[in-house]
Design an enzyme around this catalytic site. Structure first.
Site, PDB file in Angstrom:
ATOM      1  N   ARG A   1      20.059   3.392 114.245  1.00 10.78           N
ATOM      2  CA  ARG A   1      21.065   4.248 114.877  1.00 10.78           C
ATOM      3  C   ARG A   1      20.885   4.180 116.396  1.00 10.78           C
ATOM      4  NH1 ARG A   1      19.947   9.759 111.732  1.00 10.78           N
ATOM      5  NH2 ARG A   1      17.841   8.896 111.937  1.00 10.78           N
TER       6      ARG A   1
ATOM      7  N   LYS B   1      16.148   9.441 117.366  1.00 12.07           N
ATOM      8  CA  LYS B   1      14.853   9.910 116.849  1.00 12.07           C
ATOM      9  C   LYS B   1      14.020  10.534 117.962  1.00 12.07           C
ATOM     10  CE  LYS B   1      13.700   9.475 113.156  1.00 12.07           C
ATOM     11  NZ  LYS B   1      14.041  10.353 111.985  1.00 12.07           N
TER      12      LYS B   1
ATOM     13  N   TYR C   1      17.059  14.279 118.326  1.00  9.70           N
ATOM     14  CA  TYR C   1      16.267  15.008 117.332  1.00  9.70           C
ATOM     15  C   TYR C   1      14.821  15.043 117.813  1.00  9.70           C
ATOM     16  CZ  TYR C   1      19.999  14.624 113.806  1.00  9.70           C
ATOM     17  OH  TYR C   1      21.173  14.738 113.107  1.00  9.70           O
TER      18      TYR C   1
ATOM     19  N   HIS D   1      12.169  17.693 116.134  1.00 14.83           N
ATOM     20  CA  HIS D   1      11.289  18.164 115.039  1.00 14.83           C
ATOM     21  C   HIS D   1       9.868  18.402 115.546  1.00 14.83           C
ATOM     22  CE1 HIS D   1      14.425  17.474 112.084  1.00 14.83           C
ATOM     23  NE2 HIS D   1      14.629  16.284 112.616  1.00 14.83           N
TER      24      HIS D   1
ATOM     25  N   GLU E   1      18.365  19.375 116.161  1.00 14.04           N
ATOM     26  CA  GLU E   1      18.227  20.116 114.902  1.00 14.04           C
ATOM     27  C   GLU E   1      18.212  21.626 115.074  1.00 14.04           C
ATOM     28  OE1 GLU E   1      15.860  18.191 116.183  1.00 14.04           O
ATOM     29  OE2 GLU E   1      13.962  19.286 116.220  1.00 14.04           O
TER      30      GLU E   1
ATOM     31  N   SER F   1      23.327  15.460 106.645  1.00 12.51           N
ATOM     32  CA  SER F   1      23.343  15.973 105.273  1.00 12.51           C
ATOM     33  C   SER F   1      24.593  15.487 104.545  1.00 12.51           C
ATOM     34  CB  SER F   1      23.304  17.505 105.279  1.00 12.51           C
ATOM     35  OG  SER F   1      22.034  17.950 105.678  1.00 12.51           O
TER      36      SER F   1
ATOM     37  N   ARG G   1      28.018  31.181  97.671  1.00 11.50           N
ATOM     38  CA  ARG G   1      28.216  29.736  97.750  1.00 11.50           C
ATOM     39  C   ARG G   1      28.846  29.207  96.453  1.00 11.50           C
ATOM     40  NH1 ARG G   1      29.842  25.992 100.847  1.00 11.50           N
ATOM     41  NH2 ARG G   1      28.887  23.973 100.469  1.00 11.50           N
TER      42      ARG G   1
ATOM     43  N   LEU H   1      17.455  23.698 100.026  1.00 13.63           N
ATOM     44  CA  LEU H   1      16.756  23.944 101.295  1.00 13.63           C
ATOM     45  C   LEU H   1      16.485  25.430 101.405  1.00 13.63           C
ATOM     46  CD1 LEU H   1      15.746  22.978 104.100  1.00 13.63           C
ATOM     47  CD2 LEU H   1      18.022  23.474 104.981  1.00 13.63           C
TER      48      LEU H   1
ATOM     49  N   ALA I   1      15.848  16.267  99.165  1.00 12.92           N
ATOM     50  CA  ALA I   1      15.013  17.237  99.897  1.00 12.92           C
ATOM     51  C   ALA I   1      13.602  16.713 100.160  1.00 12.92           C
ATOM     52  CB  ALA I   1      14.953  18.554  99.127  1.00 12.92           C
ATOM     53  N   ILE I   2      13.391  15.425  99.946  1.00 12.01           N
ATOM     54  CA  ILE I   2      12.059  14.836 100.130  1.00 12.01           C
ATOM     55  C   ILE I   2      11.574  15.012 101.577  1.00 12.01           C
ATOM     56  CG2 ILE I   2      12.948  12.498 100.579  1.00 12.01           C
ATOM     57  CD1 ILE I   2       9.761  13.359  98.593  1.00 12.01           C
ATOM     58  N   ASP I   3      12.522  15.095 102.533  1.00  6.62           N
ATOM     59  CA  ASP I   3      12.077  15.265 103.929  1.00  6.62           C
ATOM     60  C   ASP I   3      11.464  16.650 104.147  1.00  6.62           C
ATOM     61  OD1 ASP I   3      14.523  16.570 103.659  1.00  6.62           O
ATOM     62  OD2 ASP I   3      15.132  16.156 105.716  1.00  6.62           O
TER      63      ASP I   3
ATOM     64  N   ARG J   1       7.572  11.527  95.650  1.00  4.53           N
ATOM     65  CA  ARG J   1       6.826  11.128  96.852  1.00  4.53           C
ATOM     66  C   ARG J   1       7.769  10.259  97.684  1.00  4.53           C
ATOM     67  NH1 ARG J   1       5.459   5.842  95.590  1.00  4.53           N
ATOM     68  NH2 ARG J   1       4.964   5.494  93.395  1.00  4.53           N
TER      69      ARG J   1
ATOM     70  N   ALA K   1      13.226   9.095 102.455  1.00  5.65           N
ATOM     71  CA  ALA K   1      13.142  10.241 103.362  1.00  5.65           C
ATOM     72  C   ALA K   1      14.177  10.176 104.483  1.00  5.65           C
ATOM     73  CB  ALA K   1      11.737  10.317 103.955  1.00  5.65           C
TER      74      ALA K   1
END
Ligand code: NAD
Length: 371
Positions: free
Chosen positions: A15, A75, A94, A96, A118, A134, A203, A240, A268-270, A279, A299
Protein backbone atom coordinates in the site's frame (compact mmCIF):
# COMPACT_ATOMS: atom_id res chain seq x y z
CA UNK A 1 2.92 22.78 2.56
CA UNK A 2 5.32 20.17 1.19
CA UNK A 3 3.79 16.71 1.63
CA UNK A 4 6.07 13.68 1.36
CA UNK A 5 5.25 10.04 0.58
CA UNK A 6 8.01 7.46 1.14
CA UNK A 7 7.76 3.92 -0.21
CA UNK A 8 6.57 1.54 2.52
CA UNK A 9 9.40 -0.63 3.81
CA UNK A 10 7.57 -3.10 6.05
CA UNK A 11 7.78 -6.67 4.75
CA UNK A 12 5.23 -7.35 1.99
CA UNK A 13 3.54 -3.96 2.34
CA UNK A 14 2.49 -2.67 -1.07
CA UNK A 15 0.00 0.00 0.00
CA UNK A 16 1.08 3.63 -0.37
CA UNK A 17 0.15 6.76 1.59
CA UNK A 18 -1.27 8.77 -1.32
CA UNK A 19 -2.80 7.64 -4.61
CA UNK A 20 -2.12 9.74 -7.71
CA UNK A 21 -5.67 11.11 -7.50
CA UNK A 22 -5.06 12.25 -3.89
CA UNK A 23 -1.93 14.01 -5.14
CA UNK A 24 -4.08 15.89 -7.65
CA UNK A 25 -6.31 17.15 -4.81
CA UNK A 26 -3.39 18.36 -2.70
CA UNK A 27 -1.70 20.05 -5.65
CA UNK A 28 -4.96 21.76 -6.63
CA UNK A 29 -5.05 23.29 -3.14
CA UNK A 30 -1.61 24.80 -3.71
CA UNK A 31 0.45 22.18 -1.87
CA UNK A 32 3.57 20.47 -3.16
CA UNK A 33 3.88 16.68 -3.09
CA UNK A 34 7.09 14.69 -3.14
CA UNK A 35 6.93 10.91 -3.71
CA UNK A 36 9.76 8.38 -3.50
CA UNK A 37 10.34 6.58 -6.81
CA UNK A 38 8.53 3.25 -7.10
CA UNK A 39 6.37 4.04 -4.05
CA UNK A 40 3.26 2.71 -5.82
CA UNK A 41 4.94 0.36 -8.27
CA UNK A 42 3.75 -2.79 -6.50
CA UNK A 43 0.09 -1.87 -7.07
CA UNK A 44 0.38 -0.34 -10.52
CA UNK A 45 0.57 3.32 -9.54
CA UNK A 46 3.53 4.24 -11.75
CA UNK A 47 5.98 7.09 -11.25
CA UNK A 48 4.60 8.56 -14.51
CA UNK A 49 1.10 8.67 -12.99
CA UNK A 50 2.42 10.46 -9.90
CA UNK A 51 4.34 12.93 -12.08
CA UNK A 52 1.24 13.55 -14.21
CA UNK A 53 -0.71 14.18 -10.98
CA UNK A 54 1.79 16.89 -10.10
CA UNK A 55 4.18 15.11 -7.73
CA UNK A 56 7.93 15.50 -7.74
CA UNK A 57 9.58 12.06 -7.71
CA UNK A 58 12.71 11.74 -5.56
CA UNK A 59 15.25 8.95 -5.33
CA UNK A 60 15.10 7.99 -1.66
CA UNK A 61 13.09 8.05 1.54
CA UNK A 62 15.86 10.20 3.02
CA UNK A 63 15.08 12.89 0.40
CA UNK A 64 11.38 12.76 1.34
CA UNK A 65 11.97 12.92 5.11
CA UNK A 66 14.55 15.70 4.77
CA UNK A 67 12.31 18.01 2.75
CA UNK A 68 8.67 17.34 3.67
CA UNK A 69 6.61 19.23 6.24
CA UNK A 70 4.18 16.32 6.50
CA UNK A 71 4.88 12.63 5.87
CA UNK A 72 1.92 10.49 4.78
CA UNK A 73 2.33 6.72 5.09
CA UNK A 74 0.30 3.59 5.71
CA UNK A 75 2.18 1.43 8.23
CA UNK A 76 3.80 2.58 11.44
CA UNK A 77 7.28 4.02 10.80
CA UNK A 78 10.10 1.53 11.14
CA UNK A 79 13.07 2.53 13.36
CA UNK A 80 15.12 3.90 10.47
CA UNK A 81 12.14 6.02 9.38
CA UNK A 82 11.57 7.27 12.94
CA UNK A 83 15.17 8.39 13.05
CA UNK A 84 14.60 10.61 10.00
CA UNK A 85 11.60 12.39 11.56
CA UNK A 86 12.28 15.80 13.03
CA UNK A 87 10.85 18.43 15.33
CA UNK A 88 7.94 20.27 13.75
CA UNK A 89 7.31 17.63 11.10
CA UNK A 90 3.87 15.98 10.89
CA UNK A 91 3.49 12.21 10.55
CA UNK A 92 0.09 10.97 9.40
CA UNK A 93 -0.25 7.15 9.29
CA UNK A 94 -1.32 4.04 11.26
CA UNK A 95 0.77 3.92 14.46
CA UNK A 96 -0.69 1.34 16.94
CA UNK A 97 1.59 2.67 19.69
CA UNK A 98 0.19 1.05 22.85
CA UNK A 99 1.94 -2.31 22.32
CA UNK A 100 5.06 -0.70 20.77
CA UNK A 101 7.37 0.98 23.33
CA UNK A 102 10.30 1.29 20.92
CA UNK A 103 8.36 3.19 18.27
CA UNK A 104 6.73 5.39 20.91
CA UNK A 105 10.12 6.31 22.37
CA UNK A 106 11.50 7.19 18.94
CA UNK A 107 8.46 9.31 18.06
CA UNK A 108 8.63 11.14 21.40
CA UNK A 109 12.33 11.81 20.86
CA UNK A 110 11.74 13.07 17.32
CA UNK A 111 9.64 16.05 18.43
CA UNK A 112 7.30 15.37 15.51
CA UNK A 113 3.50 15.72 15.52
CA UNK A 114 2.18 12.18 15.04
CA UNK A 115 -1.44 11.61 14.03
CA UNK A 116 -2.57 7.97 14.13
CA UNK A 117 -5.24 6.89 11.65
CA UNK A 118 -6.60 4.30 14.06
CA UNK A 119 -7.64 6.75 16.79
CA UNK A 120 -9.35 9.41 14.64
CA UNK A 121 -13.07 9.29 15.53
CA UNK A 122 -16.37 10.34 13.97
CA UNK A 123 -19.77 11.60 15.13
CA UNK A 124 -21.25 8.08 15.11
CA UNK A 125 -18.71 6.83 17.66
CA UNK A 126 -16.82 4.97 14.92
CA UNK A 127 -13.22 4.91 13.76
CA UNK A 128 -13.50 6.19 10.19
CA UNK A 129 -9.90 5.51 9.20
CA UNK A 130 -10.03 1.91 10.43
CA UNK A 131 -13.41 1.12 8.88
CA UNK A 132 -12.19 0.92 5.25
CA UNK A 133 -9.76 -1.86 6.16
CA UNK A 134 -12.53 -3.72 8.01
CA UNK A 135 -14.71 -3.36 4.91
CA UNK A 136 -11.94 -4.82 2.77
CA UNK A 137 -11.18 -7.67 5.20
CA UNK A 138 -14.87 -8.48 5.67
CA UNK A 139 -15.52 -8.78 1.94
CA UNK A 140 -12.30 -10.67 1.40
CA UNK A 141 -13.04 -13.16 4.19
CA UNK A 142 -15.87 -14.76 2.21
CA UNK A 143 -13.85 -14.77 -1.01
CA UNK A 144 -11.01 -16.54 0.87
CA UNK A 145 -13.44 -18.87 2.60
CA UNK A 146 -15.19 -19.84 -0.64
CA UNK A 147 -11.84 -20.62 -2.28
CA UNK A 148 -10.62 -22.72 0.63
CA UNK A 149 -13.84 -24.76 0.63
CA UNK A 150 -12.56 -26.23 -2.64
CA UNK A 151 -11.20 -29.77 -2.42
CA UNK A 152 -7.72 -28.85 -3.66
CA UNK A 153 -7.39 -26.34 -0.80
CA UNK A 154 -8.34 -28.92 1.85
CA UNK A 155 -11.99 -27.85 1.92
CA UNK A 156 -15.13 -29.97 1.88
CA UNK A 157 -15.81 -29.52 -1.84
CA UNK A 158 -18.77 -27.26 -1.41
CA UNK A 159 -19.83 -24.38 -3.65
CA UNK A 160 -20.90 -21.42 -1.52
CA UNK A 161 -24.00 -20.56 -3.52
CA UNK A 162 -24.99 -24.13 -4.40
CA UNK A 163 -26.78 -24.62 -7.74
CA UNK A 164 -30.44 -25.16 -8.61
CA UNK A 165 -31.30 -28.46 -6.95
CA UNK A 166 -28.40 -28.36 -4.46
CA UNK A 167 -28.60 -26.34 -1.26
CA UNK A 168 -26.08 -23.53 -0.74
CA UNK A 169 -23.33 -23.67 1.87
CA UNK A 170 -24.01 -22.46 5.40
CA UNK A 171 -21.99 -19.42 6.45
CA UNK A 172 -21.79 -18.30 10.07
CA UNK A 173 -20.54 -14.77 10.75
CA UNK A 174 -19.70 -14.17 14.42
CA UNK A 175 -19.77 -10.42 15.09
CA UNK A 176 -21.98 -8.16 12.99
CA UNK A 177 -19.86 -4.99 12.99
CA UNK A 178 -18.08 -3.54 9.95
CA UNK A 179 -16.22 -6.77 9.09
CA UNK A 180 -19.26 -8.97 9.78
CA UNK A 181 -21.69 -6.84 7.81
CA UNK A 182 -19.38 -6.75 4.80
CA UNK A 183 -18.77 -10.50 5.05
CA UNK A 184 -22.51 -11.13 5.21
CA UNK A 185 -23.17 -8.86 2.23
CA UNK A 186 -20.79 -10.87 0.04
CA UNK A 187 -21.97 -14.24 1.34
CA UNK A 188 -25.61 -13.27 0.74
CA UNK A 189 -24.65 -11.97 -2.70
CA UNK A 190 -23.02 -15.32 -3.52
CA UNK A 191 -26.22 -17.10 -2.55
CA UNK A 192 -25.04 -18.71 0.68
CA UNK A 193 -27.27 -19.49 3.65
CA UNK A 194 -26.02 -16.83 6.08
CA UNK A 195 -26.36 -16.42 9.84
CA UNK A 196 -24.95 -13.43 11.73
CA UNK A 197 -24.44 -13.64 15.50
CA UNK A 198 -23.95 -10.52 17.59
CA UNK A 199 -24.28 -9.51 21.24
CA UNK A 200 -25.77 -6.12 20.46
CA UNK A 201 -29.55 -6.21 20.01
CA UNK A 202 -29.43 -2.75 18.43
CA UNK A 203 -26.95 -4.02 15.86
CA UNK A 204 -29.01 -7.15 15.19
CA UNK A 205 -32.04 -4.92 14.56
CA UNK A 206 -30.09 -2.88 12.00
CA UNK A 207 -28.79 -5.99 10.24
CA UNK A 208 -32.22 -7.62 10.28
CA UNK A 209 -33.74 -4.55 8.64
CA UNK A 210 -30.93 -4.40 6.08
CA UNK A 211 -30.99 -8.05 5.01
CA UNK A 212 -34.78 -8.45 5.13
CA UNK A 213 -34.63 -12.16 5.85
CA UNK A 214 -31.72 -12.92 3.49
CA UNK A 215 -29.49 -13.40 6.56
CA UNK A 216 -30.60 -14.84 9.90
CA UNK A 217 -29.70 -12.40 12.68
CA UNK A 218 -29.32 -14.30 15.95
CA UNK A 219 -28.22 -13.32 19.45
CA UNK A 220 -24.73 -14.59 20.25
CA UNK A 221 -24.44 -16.95 23.22
CA UNK A 222 -22.15 -19.92 23.92
CA UNK A 223 -25.05 -22.16 22.92
CA UNK A 224 -25.90 -20.41 19.63
CA UNK A 225 -22.24 -20.22 18.65
CA UNK A 226 -21.87 -23.96 19.14
CA UNK A 227 -25.16 -24.83 17.45
CA UNK A 228 -24.50 -22.79 14.30
CA UNK A 229 -20.76 -23.57 14.10
CA UNK A 230 -21.39 -27.32 14.10
CA UNK A 231 -23.80 -26.87 11.19
CA UNK A 232 -21.62 -24.41 9.21
CA UNK A 233 -19.41 -24.94 6.17
CA UNK A 234 -17.69 -21.58 6.67
CA UNK A 235 -17.29 -19.60 9.90
CA UNK A 236 -16.05 -16.00 9.85
CA UNK A 237 -14.72 -14.62 13.16
CA UNK A 238 -15.38 -10.87 13.19
CA UNK A 239 -15.81 -9.81 16.80
CA UNK A 240 -14.20 -6.86 18.50
CA UNK A 241 -14.24 -5.76 22.08
CA UNK A 242 -12.59 -2.33 21.86
CA UNK A 243 -9.27 -2.16 23.64
CA UNK A 244 -9.29 -5.85 24.61
CA UNK A 245 -7.96 -9.09 23.19
CA UNK A 246 -10.58 -10.95 21.15
CA UNK A 247 -12.64 -13.43 23.23
CA UNK A 248 -12.13 -17.11 22.30
CA UNK A 249 -15.60 -17.95 21.05
CA UNK A 250 -14.92 -21.23 19.25
CA UNK A 251 -13.20 -23.71 21.54
CA UNK A 252 -10.84 -26.44 20.36
CA UNK A 253 -13.55 -28.91 21.33
CA UNK A 254 -16.15 -27.28 19.06
CA UNK A 255 -13.64 -27.06 16.21
CA UNK A 256 -12.87 -30.78 16.59
CA UNK A 257 -16.59 -31.54 16.18
CA UNK A 258 -17.13 -29.33 13.11
CA UNK A 259 -17.69 -30.89 9.67
CA UNK A 260 -14.50 -32.23 8.09
CA UNK A 261 -13.17 -29.78 5.53
CA UNK A 262 -15.15 -26.84 6.84
CA UNK A 263 -13.30 -23.51 6.85
CA UNK A 264 -12.81 -20.98 9.63
CA UNK A 265 -11.59 -17.48 8.76
CA UNK A 266 -10.45 -15.60 11.86
CA UNK A 267 -10.46 -11.95 10.83
CA UNK A 268 -10.05 -10.92 14.47
CA UNK A 269 -6.60 -12.55 14.48
CA UNK A 270 -5.02 -9.07 14.65
CA UNK A 271 -6.53 -8.84 18.14
CA UNK A 272 -5.32 -12.31 19.09
CA UNK A 273 -8.05 -14.25 17.27
CA UNK A 274 -11.50 -15.41 18.37
CA UNK A 275 -11.00 -19.16 17.86
CA UNK A 276 -8.95 -21.14 20.38
CA UNK A 277 -7.02 -22.85 17.58
CA UNK A 278 -6.10 -19.66 15.68
CA UNK A 279 -2.56 -18.49 15.06
CA UNK A 280 -1.57 -15.68 12.71
CA UNK A 281 -0.69 -16.65 9.13
CA UNK A 282 0.57 -14.77 6.09
CA UNK A 283 -0.55 -14.30 2.49
CA UNK A 284 2.35 -16.60 1.48
CA UNK A 285 1.02 -19.43 3.68
CA UNK A 286 -2.53 -18.39 4.62
CA UNK A 287 -3.94 -21.65 5.99
CA UNK A 288 -3.24 -24.65 8.21
CA UNK A 289 -5.38 -27.57 9.36
CA UNK A 290 -6.57 -28.43 12.85
CA UNK A 291 -8.79 -31.52 13.22
CA UNK A 292 -9.54 -31.44 9.47
CA UNK A 293 -10.83 -27.86 9.68
CA UNK A 294 -9.10 -25.36 7.38
CA UNK A 295 -7.91 -22.29 9.35
CA UNK A 296 -7.34 -19.00 7.46
CA UNK A 297 -5.88 -16.44 9.88
CA UNK A 298 -4.07 -13.79 7.84
CA UNK A 299 -3.31 -10.87 10.11
CA UNK A 300 -3.09 -8.24 7.36
CA UNK A 301 -5.81 -9.31 4.96
CA UNK A 302 -6.09 -5.93 3.14
CA UNK A 303 -2.43 -6.31 2.15
CA UNK A 304 -3.56 -9.02 -0.27
CA UNK A 305 -5.60 -6.49 -2.23
CA UNK A 306 -3.31 -3.54 -1.64
CA UNK A 307 -4.54 -1.50 -4.61
CA UNK A 308 -8.18 -1.59 -3.50
CA UNK A 309 -7.09 -1.11 0.11
CA UNK A 310 -4.96 1.93 -0.78
CA UNK A 311 -7.82 3.56 -2.65
CA UNK A 312 -10.31 2.80 0.14
CA UNK A 313 -7.89 4.15 2.74
CA UNK A 314 -7.25 7.32 0.75
CA UNK A 315 -10.98 8.00 0.44
CA UNK A 316 -11.08 8.14 4.22
CA UNK A 317 -7.72 9.79 4.97
CA UNK A 318 -7.70 12.48 2.27
CA UNK A 319 -10.12 14.99 3.87
CA UNK A 320 -7.96 15.09 7.02
CA UNK A 321 -4.76 15.18 4.95
CA UNK A 322 -6.09 18.25 3.15
CA UNK A 323 -7.09 19.93 6.44
CA UNK A 324 -3.68 19.17 7.97
CA UNK A 325 -1.86 20.45 4.90
CA UNK A 326 -3.92 23.67 4.79
CA UNK A 327 -3.43 24.62 8.44
CA UNK A 328 -2.27 21.84 10.78
CA UNK A 329 -2.54 23.55 14.16
CA UNK A 330 -5.95 24.98 13.37
CA UNK A 331 -7.18 21.65 11.99
CA UNK A 332 -6.08 19.82 15.13
CA UNK A 333 -7.62 22.47 17.42
CA UNK A 334 -10.88 22.85 15.51
CA UNK A 335 -11.74 19.23 14.74
CA UNK A 336 -12.03 17.18 17.94
CA UNK A 337 -12.24 13.97 15.94
CA UNK A 338 -8.95 14.67 14.18
CA UNK A 339 -7.51 15.79 17.52
CA UNK A 340 -8.35 12.33 18.89
CA UNK A 341 -5.87 11.06 16.32
CA UNK A 342 -3.01 13.01 17.85
CA UNK A 343 -0.87 10.49 19.75
CA UNK A 344 2.45 12.30 20.10
CA UNK A 345 3.23 16.01 19.82
CA UNK A 346 6.54 17.75 20.47
CA UNK A 347 7.80 15.08 22.83
CA UNK A 348 4.50 14.62 24.71
CA UNK A 349 2.27 11.56 24.58
CA UNK A 350 -1.18 13.03 23.92
CA UNK A 351 -3.25 9.84 23.79
CA UNK A 352 -4.23 8.56 27.21
CA UNK A 353 -4.35 4.84 26.46
CA UNK A 354 -0.83 4.99 25.00
CA UNK A 355 0.53 7.01 27.94
CA UNK A 356 -1.09 4.60 30.43
CA UNK A 357 0.07 1.48 28.59
CA UNK A 358 3.69 2.62 28.32
CA UNK A 359 4.17 4.67 31.50
CA UNK A 360 4.42 8.15 29.98
CA UNK A 361 2.82 11.16 31.61
CA UNK A 362 -0.27 12.07 29.62
CA UNK A 363 -0.62 15.56 28.22
CA UNK A 364 -4.09 16.23 26.71
CA UNK A 365 -3.84 17.08 23.03
CA UNK A 366 -5.35 20.57 23.32
CA UNK A 367 -2.83 21.48 26.05
CA UNK A 368 0.12 20.07 24.13
CA UNK A 369 -0.92 21.95 20.98
CA UNK A 370 -0.69 25.28 22.83
CA UNK A 371 3.03 24.71 23.51
N1 NAD B 1 -7.18 -9.56 9.80
C1 NAD B 1 -7.28 -8.38 9.23
O1 NAD B 1 -6.59 -8.08 8.25
C2 NAD B 1 -8.25 -7.36 9.76
C3 NAD B 1 -8.60 -6.25 9.00
C4 NAD B 1 -9.57 -5.36 9.52
C5 NAD B 1 -10.15 -5.61 10.78
N2 NAD B 1 -9.74 -6.71 11.49
C6 NAD B 1 -10.30 -7.05 12.81
O2 NAD B 1 -11.62 -7.55 12.66
C7 NAD B 1 -12.28 -7.42 13.93
C8 NAD B 1 -13.67 -6.82 13.73
O3 NAD B 1 -13.51 -5.46 13.34
P1 NAD B 1 -14.77 -4.53 13.06
O4 NAD B 1 -14.24 -3.29 12.42
O5 NAD B 1 -15.83 -5.29 12.37
O6 NAD B 1 -15.25 -4.21 14.55
P2 NAD B 1 -16.70 -3.64 14.96
O7 NAD B 1 -16.51 -2.99 16.29
O8 NAD B 1 -17.31 -2.87 13.84
O9 NAD B 1 -17.59 -4.97 15.14
C9 NAD B 1 -17.37 -5.91 16.16
C10 NAD B 1 -18.70 -6.57 16.49
O10 NAD B 1 -18.44 -7.68 17.36
C11 NAD B 1 -19.57 -7.77 18.19
N3 NAD B 1 -19.28 -8.66 19.32
C12 NAD B 1 -18.54 -8.42 20.42
N4 NAD B 1 -18.53 -9.52 21.21
C13 NAD B 1 -19.27 -10.48 20.57
C14 NAD B 1 -19.65 -11.82 20.86
N5 NAD B 1 -19.25 -12.43 21.99
N6 NAD B 1 -20.41 -12.48 19.96
C15 NAD B 1 -20.82 -11.90 18.82
N7 NAD B 1 -20.51 -10.62 18.50
C16 NAD B 1 -19.75 -9.92 19.36
C17 NAD B 1 -19.87 -6.32 18.57
O11 NAD B 1 -21.18 -6.17 19.10
C18 NAD B 1 -19.70 -5.64 17.21
O12 NAD B 1 -20.90 -5.54 16.50
C19 NAD B 1 -11.34 -6.58 14.79
O13 NAD B 1 -10.59 -7.43 15.62
C20 NAD B 1 -10.44 -5.91 13.78
O14 NAD B 1 -9.18 -5.54 14.34
C21 NAD B 1 -8.80 -7.57 11.01
Amino acid sequence: MLVGVPKEIKNNEYRVGLTPSSVVELVARGHKVMVEVNAGAGIDFSDEEYRAAGAEMVASAADVFAAADMIIKVKEPQPRECEMLRDGQILYTYLHLAPDPQQTKLLVESGATCVAYETVTDNQGGLPLLAPMSEVAGRMSVQAGAYHLEKAQGGRSVLLGGVPGVAPAKVLVIGGGVVGDNAAAIAVGMGADVTILDRSIARLRELDAKYEGRAHCVYSTMATIEEYALDADLVIGAVLIPGAAAPKLLSRDIISRMKKGSVVVDVAIDQGGCFETSRATTHQQPTYMVDDVVHYCVANMPGGVARTATMALNNATLPYALALADDPVNALFRDKHLQNGLNVHKGHVTYKAVADALGYSYVPADEALKV
